[in-house]
Design a protein around this motif. Sequence first.
Motif, PDB file in Angstrom:
ATOM      1  N   TYR A  70       4.672 107.635 -42.848  1.00  0.00           N
ATOM      2  CA  TYR A  70       3.285 107.178 -42.866  1.00  0.00           C
ATOM      3  C   TYR A  70       2.675 107.539 -41.518  1.00  0.00           C
ATOM      4  O   TYR A  70       3.152 107.076 -40.476  1.00  0.00           O
ATOM      5  N   LEU A  71       1.619 108.348 -41.533  1.00  0.00           N
ATOM      6  CA  LEU A  71       1.064 108.893 -40.295  1.00  0.00           C
ATOM      7  C   LEU A  71      -0.341 108.380 -40.027  1.00  0.00           C
ATOM      8  O   LEU A  71      -1.204 108.420 -40.923  1.00  0.00           O
ATOM      9  N   ASP A  72      -0.600 107.927 -38.810  1.00  0.00           N
ATOM     10  CA  ASP A  72      -1.980 107.680 -38.418  1.00  0.00           C
ATOM     11  C   ASP A  72      -2.671 109.025 -38.207  1.00  0.00           C
ATOM     12  O   ASP A  72      -2.022 110.054 -37.967  1.00  0.00           O
ATOM     13  N   PHE A  73      -3.987 109.046 -38.310  1.00  0.00           N
ATOM     14  CA  PHE A  73      -4.721 110.314 -38.283  1.00  0.00           C
ATOM     15  C   PHE A  73      -4.521 111.076 -36.975  1.00  0.00           C
ATOM     16  O   PHE A  73      -4.341 112.297 -36.983  1.00  0.00           O
ATOM     17  N   ASN A  74      -4.547 110.393 -35.840  1.00  0.00           N
ATOM     18  CA  ASN A  74      -4.433 111.098 -34.560  1.00  0.00           C
ATOM     19  C   ASN A  74      -3.085 111.782 -34.384  1.00  0.00           C
ATOM     20  O   ASN A  74      -2.999 112.879 -33.820  1.00  0.00           O
ATOM     21  N   THR A  75      -2.023 111.155 -34.894  1.00  0.00           N
ATOM     22  CA  THR A  75      -0.703 111.783 -34.814  1.00  0.00           C
ATOM     23  C   THR A  75      -0.652 113.016 -35.716  1.00  0.00           C
ATOM     24  O   THR A  75      -0.101 114.057 -35.338  1.00  0.00           O
ATOM     25  N   LEU A  76      -1.227 112.907 -36.912  1.00  0.00           N
ATOM     26  CA  LEU A  76      -1.311 114.088 -37.787  1.00  0.00           C
ATOM     27  C   LEU A  76      -2.152 115.181 -37.139  1.00  0.00           C
ATOM     28  O   LEU A  76      -1.794 116.366 -37.182  1.00  0.00           O
ATOM     29  N   LYS A  77      -3.246 114.791 -36.507  1.00  0.00           N
ATOM     30  CA  LYS A  77      -4.132 115.762 -35.848  1.00  0.00           C
ATOM     31  C   LYS A  77      -3.378 116.545 -34.778  1.00  0.00           C
ATOM     32  O   LYS A  77      -3.460 117.783 -34.712  1.00  0.00           O
ATOM     33  N   ASN A  78      -2.630 115.858 -33.944  1.00  0.00           N
ATOM     34  CA  ASN A  78      -1.879 116.527 -32.884  1.00  0.00           C
ATOM     35  C   ASN A  78      -0.854 117.502 -33.457  1.00  0.00           C
ATOM     36  O   ASN A  78      -0.706 118.632 -32.977  1.00  0.00           O
ATOM     37  N   ALA A  79      -0.128 117.059 -34.483  1.00  0.00           N
ATOM     38  CA  ALA A  79       0.890 117.916 -35.093  1.00  0.00           C
ATOM     39  C   ALA A  79       0.255 119.126 -35.769  1.00  0.00           C
ATOM     40  O   ALA A  79       0.762 120.255 -35.658  1.00  0.00           O
ATOM     41  N   ALA A  80      -0.849 118.901 -36.472  1.00  0.00           N
ATOM     42  CA  ALA A  80      -1.520 120.005 -37.169  1.00  0.00           C
ATOM     43  C   ALA A  80      -2.036 121.049 -36.184  1.00  0.00           C
ATOM     44  O   ALA A  80      -1.846 122.260 -36.384  1.00  0.00           O
ATOM     45  N   GLU A  81      -2.666 120.588 -35.108  1.00  0.00           N
ATOM     46  CA  GLU A  81      -3.220 121.522 -34.122  1.00  0.00           C
ATOM     47  C   GLU A  81      -2.114 122.289 -33.402  1.00  0.00           C
ATOM     48  O   GLU A  81      -2.320 123.436 -32.992  1.00  0.00           O
ATOM     49  N   ASN A  82      -0.950 121.690 -33.255  1.00  0.00           N
ATOM     50  CA  ASN A  82       0.183 122.378 -32.634  1.00  0.00           C
ATOM     51  C   ASN A  82       0.808 123.429 -33.547  1.00  0.00           C
ATOM     52  O   ASN A  82       1.643 124.216 -33.105  1.00  0.00           O
ATOM     53  N   ASN A  83       0.404 123.414 -34.824  1.00  0.00           N
ATOM     54  CA  ASN A  83       0.985 124.350 -35.787  1.00  0.00           C
ATOM     55  C   ASN A  83      -0.060 125.256 -36.437  1.00  0.00           C
ATOM     56  O   ASN A  83       0.097 125.693 -37.578  1.00  0.00           O
ATOM     57  N   GLY A  84      -1.107 125.539 -35.697  1.00  0.00           N
ATOM     58  CA  GLY A  84      -2.061 126.557 -36.127  1.00  0.00           C
ATOM     59  C   GLY A  84      -3.158 126.098 -37.053  1.00  0.00           C
ATOM     60  O   GLY A  84      -3.832 126.928 -37.688  1.00  0.00           O
ATOM     61  N   PHE A  85      -3.388 124.798 -37.146  1.00  0.00           N
ATOM     62  CA  PHE A  85      -4.433 124.275 -38.024  1.00  0.00           C
ATOM     63  C   PHE A  85      -5.595 123.686 -37.227  1.00  0.00           C
ATOM     64  O   PHE A  85      -5.415 123.140 -36.144  1.00  0.00           O
ATOM     65  N   LYS A  86      -6.766 123.759 -37.829  1.00  0.00           N
ATOM     66  CA  LYS A  86      -7.879 122.881 -37.460  1.00  0.00           C
ATOM     67  C   LYS A  86      -7.847 121.727 -38.449  1.00  0.00           C
ATOM     68  O   LYS A  86      -7.422 121.903 -39.587  1.00  0.00           O
TER      69      LYS A  86
END
Length: 234
Positions: A200-216
């Motif tokens: 279960y992920l809070d949005f900011n943690t997902l945001k950091n992981a996504a941006e580190n893997n080539g996503f906006k």
Amino acid sequence: MKDLMGKAIWDYYHNENPEDLQTETSISELDELPVHYLFRDFEEMNTIERKALELSKGKVLDVGAGAGSHSLYLQNEKELDVTALDISPKSIEVCKLRGIEKAVSENVLHFSEETFDTILLLMNGTGIFQSLLIIDIYLKKLHSLLNSGGQVLIDGTDILYMFDQDEDGGFYIPAEGYYGELDYIVHYKGESEDPIKWLYLDFNTLKNAAENNGFKIEMILQEDDSYLAKLTKK
């Protein structure tokens, strides 16, 4: 894997004495999951699910399709090219019986035949990532499955509210690891699956992981402690 979720879906579809599923996590007690909930139509879905389906376009991969309700809507009502994907063989059999033209029983990490314009991960889609230790593996895989200009639509829930608070408003959370990493157990007709890891992920943690893997990443919708996010390639 005993595929208890798939057995429940199979029993319900064939009307073979279905029972409600029971689920529990490492921080919550036993809870009932009515199997008919997995067969609901568009009007019965929550706001986040409906929004994700409305935004879906082009060629779609529905990851964790279950009984196929999201895929059916996209295929039959929006006339999109949809592939339902789930690790549960019996669930995928039911998807096919319900009329889903493309349905595959496979782990998304091993699925590499095509690329897509929309990848859906719904009903706490972040759960499939299991742990922050391996979230990069999943995000890189999703990135590779996505066409240029495509989108990943994923929902998640911040479960911080499930932990006790002190008088100053701080939360009592485990000292080690991320508080959203749980063991998840399914029970059905007296049988139990081995515990699986569920994230279960809070949005900011997902945001950091996504941006580190080539996503906006963009927050599309928030409802209480749950949200819908859209990931696109940078």
